[in-house]
Design a protein around this motif. Structure first.
Motif, short mmCIF file in Angstrom:
data_model
loop_
_atom_site.label_atom_id
_atom_site.label_comp_id
_atom_site.label_asym_id
_atom_site.label_seq_id
_atom_site.Cartn_x
_atom_site.Cartn_y
_atom_site.Cartn_z
N HIS A 1 -17.55 -23.02 1.23
CA HIS A 1 -16.69 -23.43 0.13
C HIS A 1 -17.56 -23.65 -1.11
O HIS A 1 -18.65 -24.23 -1.03
N ASN B 1 -17.31 -27.83 14.22
CA ASN B 1 -16.02 -27.17 14.00
C ASN B 1 -14.88 -28.16 14.21
O ASN B 1 -14.78 -28.80 15.27
N ALA C 1 -13.87 -25.39 9.11
CA ALA C 1 -12.42 -25.43 9.24
C ALA C 1 -11.96 -24.39 10.25
O ALA C 1 -12.69 -23.45 10.56
N ASP D 1 -9.97 -22.06 9.92
CA ASP D 1 -9.84 -20.71 9.36
C ASP D 1 -11.19 -20.19 8.88
O ASP D 1 -11.25 -19.30 8.03
N HIS D 2 -12.28 -20.79 9.41
CA HIS D 2 -13.65 -20.28 9.27
C HIS D 2 -14.31 -20.57 7.92
O HIS D 2 -15.39 -20.04 7.65
N THR D 3 -13.71 -21.40 7.07
CA THR D 3 -14.40 -21.83 5.86
C THR D 3 -15.40 -22.94 6.23
O THR D 3 -15.09 -23.82 7.03
N ASP E 1 -7.32 -27.06 8.81
CA ASP E 1 -7.49 -25.85 8.01
C ASP E 1 -8.31 -26.18 6.76
O ASP E 1 -8.57 -27.35 6.45
N SER E 2 -8.71 -25.15 6.03
CA SER E 2 -9.62 -25.35 4.90
C SER E 2 -8.97 -26.16 3.78
O SER E 2 -9.64 -26.94 3.10
N ARG E 3 -7.68 -26.00 3.55
CA ARG E 3 -7.01 -26.74 2.49
C ARG E 3 -7.03 -28.23 2.77
O ARG E 3 -7.34 -29.04 1.90
N PHE F 1 -18.19 -26.06 5.12
CA PHE F 1 -18.40 -27.11 4.13
C PHE F 1 -19.73 -27.81 4.43
O PHE F 1 -19.88 -28.43 5.49
N GLU G 1 -10.69 -29.47 2.66
CA GLU G 1 -11.13 -29.52 1.27
C GLU G 1 -10.61 -30.77 0.58
O GLU G 1 -11.36 -31.50 -0.09
N GLY H 1 -18.15 -16.93 8.75
CA GLY H 1 -17.77 -18.04 7.91
C GLY H 1 -18.38 -17.94 6.53
O GLY H 1 -19.48 -17.43 6.36
#
Length: 296
Positions: free
Chosen positions: A23, A77, A37, A39-41, A81-83, A43, A86, A20
């Motif tokens: 961000h 977790n 997230a 997808d492994h991002t 997704d990251s978007r 925060f 975020e 990971g």
């Protein structure tokens, strides 16, 4: 110890995600919570921010939790997704937010905000969907507004939908996602406009079934077929575009049925008077369309 398997939306708890990356806007070492997230991002965010903006996280952090080092907080977790994550975190942290350019983003963001009980992001999305380019997709706007109970936005979307043929195949997937009441309201609005003009065209002073089928000047027999053909075209046009603008702006002037109707004359060679008053007919039809219901 907190049992993560019993908490909806949390896939697992781990000390660190393999592979990971943090961000860039959420990487402060002072933050005491790490969200991951799908997808492994990663925060990093303060638990105080989550607790004060999310009912879901407030409940989560009220549960007994195993101790962790301040320098190595546990990672929660999430399913998003990251978007989406975020956008959600930017909103609750008061940072510049991402522009929303598609309803796929809107739907994902609303779903996450509802799941985590975040009224702030939901209220921001409510404002953003009334701006371009989202405003140009009335059925997606109507779907989001009716699902969230936003009456003003739903009415606006239903009004904008009058420029669409909602029976067209490309709109069926959207309509299938609406709850039954919302679909019926929209279908009724479109049907009521079509039936409203059909009913008006069957009333005086238009030619009706009780209208004398003879020339008003020479009493020659008239079958009024040109009027019936124009009336049918008007009703059919309202079925595919209930807004009615194509009727009053173009149709009643340029359609072959309209030209034939306004040119229709008494068949008596010694009379040949015009059978229909074009100017008055256009005025009455325009007034009728303007008086029809405009929103659900």
């Amino acid at each position: 110890m907190m049992e993560t398997e019993s908490v909806p939306g949390v896939m697992a708890l781990a000390n660190m995600m393999n592979g990971g990356a943090f961000h860039t806007s959420f990487s402060s070492p002072d933050a005491d919570v790490i969200l991951g997230a799908k997808d492994h991002t990663l925060f990093r965010i303060h638990s105080w921010t989550l607790k004060t903006t999310s009912g879901w996280f407030r409940s989560l952090f009220s549960m007994p939790q195993r101790s962790s080092s301040p320098n190595h907080p546990e990672t929660i977790n999430l399913d998003e997704d990251s978007r989406t994550l975020e956008s959600l975190l930017l909103m609750i942290c008061g940072l510049p937010i991402n522009p929303l350019i598609s309803y796929d983003e809107v739907d994902a963001l609303l779903f996450a905000a509802e799941k985590y009980e975040m009224p702030g992001p939901i209220s921001l999305v409510r404002v953003l969907i009334m701006t371009p380019p989202l405003l140009g997709q009335p059925l997606r706007l109507y779907a989001a507004a009716t699902r969230c109970g936003w009456e003003e936005e739903a009415k606006h979307a239903s009004s904008q939908s009058l420029a669409l043929n909602i029976y067209a195949p490309e709109y069926q997937p959207i309509l299938r996602k609406l709850h039954t009441g919302a679909v019926l309201d929209l279908l009724n609005l479109h049907r009521d406009r079509r039936e409203g003009i059909r009913k008006r065209l069957d009333e005086q002073p238009f030619v009706t079934g009780t209208t004398m089928l003879s020339c008003p000047r020479c009493r020659c027999k008239i079958d009024h077929h040109t009027w019936r053909e124009l009336k049918y075209r008007v009703v059919m046009e309202m079925d595919v575009r209930p807004l009615g603008d194509t009727i009053v702006d173009v149709g009643l002037t340029d359609w072959p049925e309209a030209i034939a109707c306004w040119d229709a004359k008494c068949p008596n060679a010694e009379c040949t008077c015009l059978l229909y008053d074009k100017v008055e007919s256009l005025r009455l039809i325009r007034d009728c369309i303007n008086s029809l219901p405009k929103t659900t």
